[in-house]
Design an enzyme around this catalytic site. Structure first.
Site, short mmCIF file in Angstrom:
data_model
loop_
_atom_site.label_atom_id
_atom_site.label_comp_id
_atom_site.label_asym_id
_atom_site.label_seq_id
_atom_site.Cartn_x
_atom_site.Cartn_y
_atom_site.Cartn_z
N HIS A 1 -7.31 2.58 3.94
CA HIS A 1 -7.16 3.42 5.13
C HIS A 1 -8.49 3.59 5.88
CE1 HIS A 1 -3.36 4.69 3.23
NE2 HIS A 1 -3.02 5.30 4.36
N ASP B 1 0.87 -1.17 0.00
CA ASP B 1 0.00 0.00 0.00
C ASP B 1 0.91 1.23 0.00
OD1 ASP B 1 -2.40 1.51 0.15
OD2 ASP B 1 -2.13 1.77 2.29
N SER B 2 0.30 2.40 -0.14
CA SER B 2 1.09 3.62 -0.09
C SER B 2 1.60 3.89 1.33
CB SER B 2 0.22 4.80 -0.52
OG SER B 2 -0.92 4.88 0.33
N CYS C 1 -11.06 2.30 0.17
CA CYS C 1 -9.65 2.64 0.38
C CYS C 1 -9.27 1.94 1.67
CB CYS C 1 -9.47 4.15 0.52
SG CYS C 1 -7.84 4.63 1.14
N CYS D 1 -4.20 -2.17 -1.64
CA CYS D 1 -4.38 -0.77 -2.03
C CYS D 1 -5.43 -0.74 -3.14
CB CYS D 1 -3.05 -0.22 -2.53
SG CYS D 1 -3.20 1.41 -3.28
N GLU E 1 -2.84 9.28 7.87
CA GLU E 1 -1.39 9.05 7.92
C GLU E 1 -0.74 9.91 9.02
OE1 GLU E 1 1.01 7.11 6.18
OE2 GLU E 1 -0.68 5.94 5.41
N1 DGL Z 1 -4.84 2.87 0.88
C1 DGL Z 1 -4.84 3.07 -0.54
C2 DGL Z 1 -6.11 2.71 -1.19
O1 DGL Z 1 -6.72 1.75 -0.78
C3 DGL Z 1 -4.10 4.29 -1.05
C4 DGL Z 1 -4.45 5.60 -0.42
C5 DGL Z 1 -3.58 6.74 -0.96
O2 DGL Z 1 -2.36 6.64 -0.88
O3 DGL Z 1 -4.14 7.72 -1.45
O4 DGL Z 1 -6.53 3.29 -2.15
#
Ligand code: DGL
Length: 272
Positions: A181, A9-10, A179, A72, A147
């Protein structure tokens, strides 16, 4: 250690997927890459997202994984074909996994701007239910605040109210957390939403698909088996980041319950 499950993931978001993997397969070990030097992905161009995915998945393959789980959504939405081509092992996606399990006819999707603009969720849901009403909303404010560990920030609540408004207007029955997150926002979202709207975490559907793939890899060799299924998966996981390992370990502890060991790695073309 044979690292069976690769995830990337990011940043922190994919840990919500890692957590599900550990909960369902406590004897599997995993390799997680948080590309924190380049977070967030969700406001990057399609070209950038695809080129980053190629590089990250290539790196995971070199480390020796048995299966790749897309942790991600943004990479899943825009670069699944790239990941499949680079991985050399089976790839489990979040978007197709969850689309197959949705029973609601009016579905909201909260996602990064790139995922929402791609229409990937709408297409995947319509493949199963062509008549479903799908409302995709891009949520640019969420990832930077998560984050930064700002889960109590008033801006998070303000942003959530704005992003939820079009979903409530369309009277959605379920909201997909598009997402990785966003599962961390569940307490806030539950507070803001009527109780009859279901929140759906795609990682739950994805981990169901992982079972047969892990079984086909066979048992870990003796001596590499995890002894304590509650504690060991975290200890046996290799967690890597492209940015600062200390900051990541501290932030991850809030989600995982204990501070993991985090190592910094340098990918070839990585630029901030
Ligand atoms: N957590 C990621 C997702 O599911 C990436 C979020 C990001 O870096 O913008 O899209």
């Amino acid at each position: 250690m044979s690292l069976r499950v690769g995830l990337f993931d990011s940043g922190l978001g994919g840990l919500t997927v890692l957590r599900q993997v550990h909960a369902h397969y406590p004897h599997s070990a995993s390799l997680y890459l948080g590309d924190t030097a380049r977070v967030p992905y969700g406001e990057r161009s399609t070209e950038e997202i695809r080129s980053i995915a190629a590089e990250v998945v290539h790196w995971l393959r070199q480390q020796g994984i048995g299966v790749l789980v897309m942790a991600c959504n943004t990479s899943n939405a825009l670069a699944l074909d790239v990941a499949v081509a680079e991985a050399g092992v089976p790839v489990v996606g979040l978007i197709d996994s969850v689309a197959a399990t949705l029973s609601a006819d009016r579905i909201g999707v909260l996602a990064t701007p790139a995922t929402a603009a791609s229409g990937a969720y709408r297409r995947a849901i319509h493949a199963w239910n062509p008549d479903a009403v799908v409302v995709e909303v891009g949520c640019p404010a969420f990832v930077p605040l998560i984050e930064a560990g700002e889960l109590q920030h008033p801006e998070l609540r303000r942003a959530a109210l704005t992003y939820l408004a079009p979903l409530l207007e369309k009277k959605v029955e379920a909201i997909v957390l598009g997402c990785t997150h966003y599962p961390l926002l569940v307490p806030l979202l539950q507070e803001l939403l009527p109780a009859d709207i279901t929140l759906v975490d795609p990682a739950r559907a994805a981990v169901q698909r992982l079972g047969p793939l892990l079984a086909s890899l066979g048992d870990l060799p003796e001596g590499e088996q995890l002894q304590d299924p509650v504690l060991s998966p975290l200890l046996a996981s290799r967690i890597c980041v492209t940015g600062c390992p200390r900051a990541f370990a501290q932030a991850a502890a809030r989600w995982l319950g204990s501070e993991p060991q985090v190592e910094q790695v340098q990918l070839k073309r990585q630029q901030a």
